[in-house]
Motif scaffolding. Sequence first.
Motif, short mmCIF file in Angstrom:
data_model
loop_
_atom_site.label_atom_id
_atom_site.label_comp_id
_atom_site.label_asym_id
_atom_site.label_seq_id
_atom_site.Cartn_x
_atom_site.Cartn_y
_atom_site.Cartn_z
N ASP A 75 0.95 -1.16 0.25
CA ASP A 75 -0.04 0.03 -0.02
C ASP A 75 0.87 1.22 -0.10
O ASP A 75 0.28 2.46 0.54
CB ASP A 75 -1.06 0.15 1.20
CG ASP A 75 -2.27 0.95 0.93
OD1 ASP A 75 -2.53 0.95 -0.32
OD2 ASP A 75 -2.71 1.49 1.96
N ARG A 76 1.90 1.25 -0.73
CA ARG A 76 2.68 2.44 -0.97
C ARG A 76 2.45 3.15 -2.31
O ARG A 76 2.00 1.91 -3.23
CB ARG A 76 4.18 2.12 -0.89
CG ARG A 76 4.61 1.73 0.64
CD ARG A 76 6.19 1.65 0.75
NE ARG A 76 6.61 0.54 0.02
CZ ARG A 76 7.95 0.19 -0.21
NH1 ARG A 76 8.76 1.15 0.24
NH2 ARG A 76 8.18 -0.89 -0.69
N TRP A 77 2.69 4.35 -2.72
CA TRP A 77 2.74 4.88 -3.85
C TRP A 77 4.12 4.36 -4.56
O TRP A 77 5.14 4.48 -3.91
CB TRP A 77 2.59 6.25 -3.97
CG TRP A 77 1.20 6.75 -3.49
CD1 TRP A 77 0.72 7.30 -2.62
CD2 TRP A 77 0.15 6.73 -4.23
NE1 TRP A 77 -0.64 7.32 -2.44
CE2 TRP A 77 -0.80 7.25 -3.66
CE3 TRP A 77 -0.05 6.51 -5.66
CZ2 TRP A 77 -2.27 7.42 -4.18
CZ3 TRP A 77 -1.52 6.57 -6.34
CH2 TRP A 77 -2.54 7.09 -5.64
N MET A 78 4.08 4.22 -5.80
CA MET A 78 5.56 3.72 -6.62
C MET A 78 5.48 4.14 -7.91
O MET A 78 4.28 4.25 -8.64
CB MET A 78 5.40 2.34 -6.57
CG MET A 78 6.79 1.82 -7.36
SD MET A 78 6.86 -0.06 -7.77
CE MET A 78 5.59 -0.36 -8.89
N VAL A 90 10.65 5.73 -6.99
CA VAL A 90 10.10 6.39 -5.97
C VAL A 90 9.12 5.51 -5.04
O VAL A 90 8.05 5.23 -5.73
CB VAL A 90 9.86 7.82 -6.22
CG1 VAL A 90 9.51 8.54 -4.76
CG2 VAL A 90 10.85 8.65 -6.98
N PHE A 91 9.20 5.62 -3.74
CA PHE A 91 8.25 4.81 -3.17
C PHE A 91 7.87 5.73 -1.97
O PHE A 91 8.77 6.31 -1.13
CB PHE A 91 8.66 3.42 -2.38
CG PHE A 91 9.13 2.39 -3.25
CD1 PHE A 91 8.28 1.69 -3.76
CD2 PHE A 91 10.53 2.44 -3.79
CE1 PHE A 91 8.77 0.63 -4.58
CE2 PHE A 91 10.92 1.52 -4.66
CZ PHE A 91 10.19 0.57 -4.82
N THR A 92 6.71 5.98 -1.55
CA THR A 92 6.21 6.78 -0.19
C THR A 92 4.76 6.31 0.08
O THR A 92 3.96 5.86 -0.62
CB THR A 92 6.03 8.25 -0.79
OG1 THR A 92 5.74 9.06 0.26
CG2 THR A 92 5.22 8.41 -1.94
N LYS A 93 4.60 6.40 1.33
CA LYS A 93 3.20 6.16 1.76
C LYS A 93 2.45 7.53 2.24
O LYS A 93 1.35 7.63 1.81
CB LYS A 93 3.12 5.42 2.99
CG LYS A 93 3.15 3.90 3.16
CD LYS A 93 3.28 3.38 4.35
CE LYS A 93 3.23 1.86 4.28
NZ LYS A 93 1.87 1.42 4.08
N ASP A 94 3.05 8.62 2.39
CA ASP A 94 2.55 9.88 2.98
C ASP A 94 2.98 11.13 2.07
O ASP A 94 2.74 12.10 2.52
CB ASP A 94 2.77 10.19 4.34
CG ASP A 94 4.26 10.07 4.79
OD1 ASP A 94 5.17 10.15 3.76
OD2 ASP A 94 4.64 10.00 5.86
N TRP A 95 3.65 10.95 1.09
CA TRP A 95 4.25 12.08 0.29
C TRP A 95 5.03 12.96 1.02
O TRP A 95 5.38 14.24 0.71
CB TRP A 95 3.19 12.80 -0.41
CG TRP A 95 2.40 11.94 -1.43
CD1 TRP A 95 1.31 11.34 -1.19
CD2 TRP A 95 2.68 11.46 -2.74
NE1 TRP A 95 0.76 10.32 -2.02
CE2 TRP A 95 1.69 10.62 -3.34
CE3 TRP A 95 3.91 11.58 -3.20
CZ2 TRP A 95 1.88 10.05 -4.49
CZ3 TRP A 95 4.08 10.97 -4.45
CH2 TRP A 95 3.16 10.21 -5.12
N ARG A 96 5.81 12.32 2.18
CA ARG A 96 6.51 13.27 2.93
C ARG A 96 7.82 12.68 2.98
O ARG A 96 8.93 12.98 3.09
CB ARG A 96 5.96 13.75 4.33
CG ARG A 96 4.76 14.62 4.42
CD ARG A 96 4.29 15.10 5.62
NE ARG A 96 4.15 14.02 6.62
CZ ARG A 96 2.67 13.48 6.43
NH1 ARG A 96 1.80 14.14 5.69
NH2 ARG A 96 2.33 12.57 7.41
#
Length: 302
Positions: free
Chosen positions: A222-225, A235-241
């Motif tokens: 459930d991360r963005w990729m 790039v991987f992120t869960k919260d854009w921070r």
Amino acid sequence: MKLAVSFSTTRFSDLRLSWKSSSSKTTAHSSAEFETVSGGIFLVIDWDTGVCEKIIQVNQATGFCKIGKDYLVASGNKLILLDCDFCVKKKIHHRLFNNIHSIIYKNENIGVTSSGTDSIVVLDKNYNEQYTWCAVYNGYDKNQFGKTREIDLGLDHSLIFYPTKLHTTHINSIWLDIAKNSFYSTLFWQGEVIEVSIKTGSTRVLGKNFRFPHSLKRTSDDRWMFSDTGNNRIVFTKDWRNYHYTCLEDVSWLQDTTQISSDRFIVSDANNNRLLEIDVDGHVIKEWKFSPQWKVYQTCLI
């Protein structure tokens, strides 16, 4: 393991010559000439053996998705529905379809990135228009020459070729979240990832300072990729921070990234004419080479 792969051209030398011999980089014109020289294919390979199991010629094959047993494939300014044997079932047209890039099927909705018109088109499962959004009229109105772009959204743009530098965003990937009434996209020229409200059309920048991003997806945890193409990194992120990066030193034009297991990915190394299986640290596990005349666009585990 089966992998579906699209190639936007199979005649890259001819395509490059057509760019050099015309004003195609700066002037809108008929799309017919571009379609004639581009070529393109869609295929399925057995990744374990490297054997190509199915193949079909699809001009300018870019984004695709599975709908049941069928494949919906972007082909220039239209969509083509293929059955499991790669027989053409249907061709789908829309007035805003132009230089289609990634597409997605979620919750019986089809999201289409129409890069040539800087637009998103959402269709229902019967290919009826549900929603359109155009970046030109939502804060992104300047092309790469600094000129204000105007698009008549009521006209048919499917027979026109708009060079990339005339696009204000070159929007190129989409993730639909109908429950949140939002879609998410990568903006090539701005180096941004945005969230757009389907109800209001308002835009929120989630991430920025990337270089020519593509291929926005969600991972199994459930991360963005997405592919930060110009920086050769995933790039991987869960919260854009907080971000995690997988950097790929020997890759040239990271077109697409596909997760195939919790710690394995297929990356499309477009300018080096290969697909790579890598781990989370970017170590290469396997390579599949193809012709220098072919330009890969997308892969998908099937």
